[in-house]
Design an enzyme around this catalytic site. Structure first.
Site, PDB file in Angstrom:
ATOM      1  N   SER A   1     -24.495 -15.669 -33.717  1.00  0.00           N
ATOM      2  CA  SER A   1     -23.714 -16.894 -33.654  1.00  0.00           C
ATOM      3  C   SER A   1     -23.984 -17.520 -32.296  1.00  0.00           C
ATOM      4  CB  SER A   1     -22.236 -16.554 -33.780  1.00  0.00           C
ATOM      5  OG  SER A   1     -21.861 -15.759 -32.675  1.00  0.00           O
ATOM      6  N   LYS A   2     -23.338 -18.617 -32.056  1.00  0.00           N
ATOM      7  CA  LYS A   2     -23.506 -19.337 -30.795  1.00  0.00           C
ATOM      8  C   LYS A   2     -23.276 -18.395 -29.614  1.00  0.00           C
ATOM      9  CE  LYS A   2     -23.895 -23.598 -29.090  1.00  0.00           C
ATOM     10  NZ  LYS A   2     -25.105 -24.277 -29.492  1.00  0.00           N
TER      11      LYS A   2
END
Ligand code: GLU
Length: 432
Positions: A198-199
C-alpha cells in the site's frame, strides 16, 4: 553479449518495485560486462507525462543506476505498424473496428524462468490479442516483443506481475521469427503483514524518500535485499560488492516483505558511516527546504552534521533535532519534566558560577568545556548531571540531545553564554 533493460511506463513516479527491477536488471548486465537499456514505454499518450519521465531518470541516476542507451516507444510507432503489417501479410493478424488483432493457435508453452524454474502455461484466455489499438497506439505485449528483439535484449528481468504476459509474448516472438530471450521474474514486494503493498509500504516515489532524508546507498542496499539472498548473513552491500556477488539464482521465488524499520536501520548505518562532507549537500537541501537554514557556512553545517550523524535515522530528523543550532532564540519544551527543571530557581547561583567558568575557557573544545563543568560541580558539591540538565535546556530547549560538551563546542562560546544568560534572566524574572 548480455543486454538487459528496464522498461518503465511514465504514467507515475518511480516506486520501490520499479527501482528494484531496474537495479536487478542493471546489476545483471554490469556483472557480465553487458549493456543496460532504458526503454520508456510511453505508448499511452493520455496518461504518460514528461514530469514522470524526468522523475524516473533523476531517481535512477540518484540511485547510481546508469544506462548505455535510452529509447522512447512513442517515437517508434511506425516500426510497430510495420510489424503489424508483416503479421497481416502472413495471415496471422487481421483488422477489426480499426484495431489490429493477432490470432494464434495455442499449444502448451513452457518457459525456463531463471528465478522460478520451469513454468508451464496450459491455456490462454482468448485465441486472439489486440496488437494495435484503434487509436494507432501499440499494445504493450506487441511493442515490448518488437523492442526487446530489435534492441538485442538477451535477458528480460521484470516483476512477477508480468508472468501472465510471457506466453503471449512468446507466441509473438515465434510469429515474428525472433529469438526468444531468457526470462527472470522477480518476486512480488509485500507489505510487512504479507498483503499487497500500500502507500505506506513502498508505494512511495523514490524522489520522496530522497526528500525524507534517505541516502541512495541505503535505498540501494534495501532494494537489493528485497528478494535477493546472497547466502550468508551479510546485509551491508555497496553497488560494487553487489556487482560481484549478484546471481539471479539467488533471487527468491516467494514474495519479499517490505520492512520500513530495515530501511531506517540501513539509512542510520550509512549516515553514521559517511563523512560530514558527504552529507552536506543532501542535508543542506532538506534544511533549506524546511526553512531551518538559509545562509549557513559549509563549515558550521558540517560540525552540526557530525554532532548528530550517529543518532539519526534520516537526514530530515535534523529539521527537528538540530534546529536549535541555527536559530537565535531557544524555545523551551513544555513537557512536565522540562518544566520541573525550569521551575528549580535555586539553581540560579550554581549556573551563574558555571557560566563564569565556561566564559574563562580559552580553547573552546569539548574536553576543556567538560573540565569547566567538573570544576564547577566540585566547587559547589553538586552532581554533574544537575548542571548538565538545566544547561542543556538553556541551549537546546530540550532534555534530550547529543553530548552536551560537544554541543557546546559546536554552538561556540558566544551563543552558549548568551543562552545560559537567557535562562538566568528567565529565573530572575520569575523570581517571586
Ligand atoms: N512498462 C511495463 C511496466 O512498467 C514493462 C514490463 C516489462 O518489463 O516487460 O510494467
Amino acid at each position: 553479449m548480455i543486454k538487459t533493460r528496464f522498461a518503465p511506463s511514465p504514467t507515475g513516479f518511480l516506486h520501490m518495485g520499479g527501482a528494484r527491477t531496474a537495479l536487478f536488471s542493471w546489476l545483471y548486465a554490469r556483472k557480465h560486462e553487458g549493456k543496460f537499456l532504458l526503454r520508456i514505454e510511453d505508448t499511452d499518450l493520455q496518461r504518460s507525462r514528461q514530469e514522470y519521465i524526468e522523475e524516473i531518470l533523476t531517481s535512477l541516476k540518484w540511485l547510481g543506476i546508469d544506462w548505455d542507451e535510452i529509447v522512447y516507444q512513442s517515437q517508434r510507432f511506425s516500426l510497430y505498424q510495420e510489424y503489424a503489417q508483416k503479421l497481416k501479410q502472413k495471415g496471422l493478424a487481421y483488422e477489426k473496428e480499426g484495431a489490429v488483432f493477432f490470432k494464434y493457435n495455442f499449444n502448451q508453452i513452457e518457459v525456463e524462468d531463471l528465478i522460478r524454474g520451469k513454468i508451464v502455461f496450459k491455456e490462454l484466455p482468448k485465441p486472439e490479442d489486440v496488437i494495435i489499438k484503434s487509436d494507432g497506439s501499440p499494445a504493450y505485449n506487441f511493442c515490448c516483443v518488437i523492442d526487446d528483439a530489435l534492441l538485442g535484449i538477451t535477458h528480460v528481468i521484470r516483476g512477477e506481475d508480468h508472468i501472465s504476459n510471457t506466453p503471449k509474448q512468446i507466441l509473438l516472438y515465434k510469429a515474428l521469427e525472433f529469438d526468444v530471450p531468457f526470462f527472470a521474474h522477480l518476486p512480488l514486494i509485500l507489505s510487512p503483514g504479507g498483503g499487497r503493498m500500500s502507500k505506506r509500504f513502498g508505494a512511495t516515489a523514490i524522489s520522496e524518500y530522497r526528500r525524507q532524508g534517505y541516502l541512495p546507498q541505503a535505498l540501494v542496499n534495501f532494494l537489493l535485499l528485497l528478494g535477493w539472498s546472497p547466502g550468508d548473513n551479510q546485509e551491508i552491500f555497496s553497488l560494487d560488492l553487489a556487482q560481484d556477488r549478484f546471481e539471479l539464482k539467488d533471487v527468491n521465488k516467494s514474495g519479499a516483505k517490505f520492512l520500513l524499520d530495515k530501511l531506517d536501520w540501513l539509512n542510520a548505518y550509512y549516515i553514521k558511516s559517511a563523512s560530514p562532507q558527504e552529507l552536506l549537500g543532501p542535508a543542506r537541501e532538506i534544511l533549506e527546504e524546511a526553512g531551518v537554514i538559509s545562509e549557513v557556512s559549509d563549515e558550521y553545517l558540517c560540525r552540526v552534521i557530525k554532532l548528530f550523524q550517529g543518532r539519526i535515522n534520516r537526514l530530515s530528523d535534523l529539521v527537528e533535532w538540530a534546529a536549535f543550532c541555527f536559530r537565535d532564540d531557544v524555545v523551551y519544551e513544555s513537557d512536565e519534566k522540562t518544566r520541573k527543571i525550569l521551575a528549580n530557581k535555586k539553581k540560579l547561583e550554581e549556573i551563574e558560577l558555571l557560566r563564569q567558568n565556561i566564559s574563562r575557557v580559552e580553547n573552546f573544545c569539548a574536553t576543556e568545556i567538560e573540565s569547566a563543568f567538573r570544576k564547577t560541580s566540585e566547587a559547589l558539591e553538586v552532581k554533574l548531571k544537575d548542571l548538565v540538565h538545566p544547561v542543556r535546556i538553556a541551549l537546546t530547549g530540550r532534555r534530550i540531545g547529543p553530548g552536551l560538551f560537544e554541543t557546546i563546542e559546536v554552538l561556540g562560546k558566544e551563543k552558549t553564554l548568551r543562552r545560559i544568560e537567557n535562562l538566568l534572566n528567565y529565573w530572575r524574572q520569575n523570581n517571586d
